[in-house]
Design an enzyme around this catalytic site. Structure first.
Site, PDB file in Angstrom:
ATOM      1  N   HIS A 106       7.505  -7.141 -54.491  1.00  0.00           N
ATOM      2  CA  HIS A 106       6.678  -7.467 -53.319  1.00  0.00           C
ATOM      3  C   HIS A 106       7.185  -8.682 -52.525  1.00  0.00           C
ATOM      4  O   HIS A 106       6.399  -9.431 -51.966  1.00  0.00           O
ATOM      5  CB  HIS A 106       5.233  -7.713 -53.738  1.00  0.00           C
ATOM      6  CG  HIS A 106       4.544  -6.502 -54.288  1.00  0.00           C
ATOM      7  ND1 HIS A 106       4.863  -5.212 -53.898  1.00  0.00           N
ATOM      8  CD2 HIS A 106       3.542  -6.381 -55.205  1.00  0.00           C
ATOM      9  CE1 HIS A 106       4.086  -4.362 -54.542  1.00  0.00           C
ATOM     10  NE2 HIS A 106       3.288  -5.032 -55.340  1.00  0.00           N
ATOM     11  N   HIS A 180      -1.953  -3.920 -49.892  1.00  0.00           N
ATOM     12  CA  HIS A 180      -2.242  -3.780 -51.318  1.00  0.00           C
ATOM     13  C   HIS A 180      -3.756  -3.776 -51.559  1.00  0.00           C
ATOM     14  O   HIS A 180      -4.272  -4.554 -52.368  1.00  0.00           O
ATOM     15  CB  HIS A 180      -1.579  -4.909 -52.101  1.00  0.00           C
ATOM     16  CG  HIS A 180      -1.187  -4.540 -53.500  1.00  0.00           C
ATOM     17  ND1 HIS A 180      -2.105  -4.106 -54.438  1.00  0.00           N
ATOM     18  CD2 HIS A 180       0.019  -4.533 -54.113  1.00  0.00           C
ATOM     19  CE1 HIS A 180      -1.482  -3.867 -55.575  1.00  0.00           C
ATOM     20  NE2 HIS A 180      -0.186  -4.111 -55.412  1.00  0.00           N
ATOM     21  N   GLU A 316      -0.752   2.819 -51.954  1.00  0.00           N
ATOM     22  CA  GLU A 316       0.102   2.018 -51.084  1.00  0.00           C
ATOM     23  C   GLU A 316       1.173   2.894 -50.428  1.00  0.00           C
ATOM     24  O   GLU A 316       2.120   3.326 -51.075  1.00  0.00           O
ATOM     25  CB  GLU A 316       0.757   0.902 -51.893  1.00  0.00           C
ATOM     26  CG  GLU A 316      -0.222   0.039 -52.673  1.00  0.00           C
ATOM     27  CD  GLU A 316       0.454  -0.676 -53.823  1.00  0.00           C
ATOM     28  OE1 GLU A 316       1.386  -1.471 -53.563  1.00  0.00           O
ATOM     29  OE2 GLU A 316       0.072  -0.425 -54.987  1.00  0.00           O
TER      30      GLU A 316
END
Length: 350
Positions: A106, A180, A316
């Site tokens: 991420h 998220h 996601e």
């Protein structure tokens, strides 16, 4: 519809954090400019009140100090990049190693969800809400290129929450942006009795560290098959710790790049049988990461509640994980002069 602005708190450098709320008279969505973060999604509870179907946090401090990316924007590259490095145009780029498997997850340590964005009220064809912007400078998180980012978060009269991601760069760079959000349509408890249906016939095979091997696996006959509506908990024990896999959406075309689809396609249907609430997900993205909250246990959530494993489900939408290192995957490289455009709509039915 109008956007209501309130002060959510102050950062240690004195910067003010603003909370934006938009309502269509039936449901409302709140978001803040810290992390370009969704903070609540309130829908009717059937008793004259509302219930929050977004699992997350209550205070600014909890967002600042907490992990888990609750409701935040994830980039410059969402999901995992193996060995925290990639090669582009003959140059090797090193990234933060921020997972126990020596990968970059991420975006590394300097995450978009921990940055203050600039927010402006907007009305677009997708609804009314906020446009968040910031410049991700060359070298940020180890990635090349100055990337101008625009994130549109809007709600319309049809109970559709749309997230539109736009980016341009002055240097070739990998890019993969998602939100998220953790969903629980019951508003509490586990999601194992929620049902899920995916318009996805394949998923990405991963190794023991959750890095894709490069193979696309048919879901038929496996615990990963959600082509027919199925309880999330039905086969979850056969997956190991739970679902944390990228499914291949109908937008996937192996002959095109990851950004070449302009068509938004229905991908997922999530239902809570007890309340009757449901949510559809439509996107132009080639992948959707299904994460069953396997590592939520111990996180302090809204109203001080300690979250438990499988208390929420993340859906996601994104490019394929580790695309910079997988030549067989559609390219995730944004070139100067081109535009990254990702679009995802969550429609709530109650």
């Amino acid at each position: 519809m109008k956007v209501k602005k309130t002060r959510f708190g102050t950062l240690c450098d004195g910067s003010k954090v603003t909370l934006y709320t938009v309502s269509n008279g039936k449901m409302s969505v709140s978001m803040m400019d810290y992390g370009c973060t969704l903070t609540s999604i309130l829908v009717p509870n059937g008793k004259g009140g509302t219930i929050d179907v977004l699992v997350g946090r209550s205070t600014l401090d909890s967002f600042i100090n907490g992990a888990g990316s609750h409701g935040g924007i994830v980039g410059r590259f969402a999901n995992r990049i193996s060995n925290a490095r990639f090669t582009l145009d003959g140059k090797d780029y090193g990234l933060d190693v921020n997972s126990c498997n020596k990968d970059c997850l991420h975006g590394g340590f300097e995450r978009y969800e921990k940055m203050l964005w600039s927010g402006t009220e907007v009305t677009t064809k997708y609804g009314t809400g906020v446009k968040f912007t910031r410049l991700s400078c060359d070298g940020e998180q180890g990635f090349p290129g100055n990337v101008a980012l625009e994130i549109y978060v809007t709600l319309n009269d049809f109970n559709e929450l749309t997230l539109k991601y736009v980016a341009v760069t002055d240097k070739a760079t990998p890019i993969n942006i998602t939100n998220h959000a953790y969903f629980n349509l019951a508003g509490r408890g586990t999601v194992l009795k929620h049902t899920l249906k995916l318009a996805c016939k394949q998923y990405l095979e991963v190794d023991d560290t959750l890095i894709p091997t490069g193979k696309l696996i048919d879901v038929a006959g496996t615990p990963f098959d959600f082509t027919k509506e199925k309880q999330i908990g039905k086969d979850i024990a056969d997956t190991g710790v739970g679902y944390d896999h990228c499914y291949v959406t109908p937008a996937y075309n192996p002959k095109k790049g990851a950004f070449d689809s302009d068509k938004v396609i229905p991908v997922a249907l999530l239902k809570d049988p007890e309340s009757g609430r449901s949510m559809t997900v439509s996107t132009n993205q080639i992948g959707i990461q299904v994460y069953s909250g396997n590592f939520m246990e111990g996180h302090r959530g809204k109203n001080g509640i300690i979250q438990q494993k499988h208390d929420a489900l993340c859906l996601e939408t994104q490019c394929f994980p580790d695309s910079p290192n997988k030549k067989s995957f559609p390219s995730c490289i944004l070139q100067p002069g081109d535009k990254y455009k990702a679009l995802t709509t969550y429609k709530f039915i109650f």
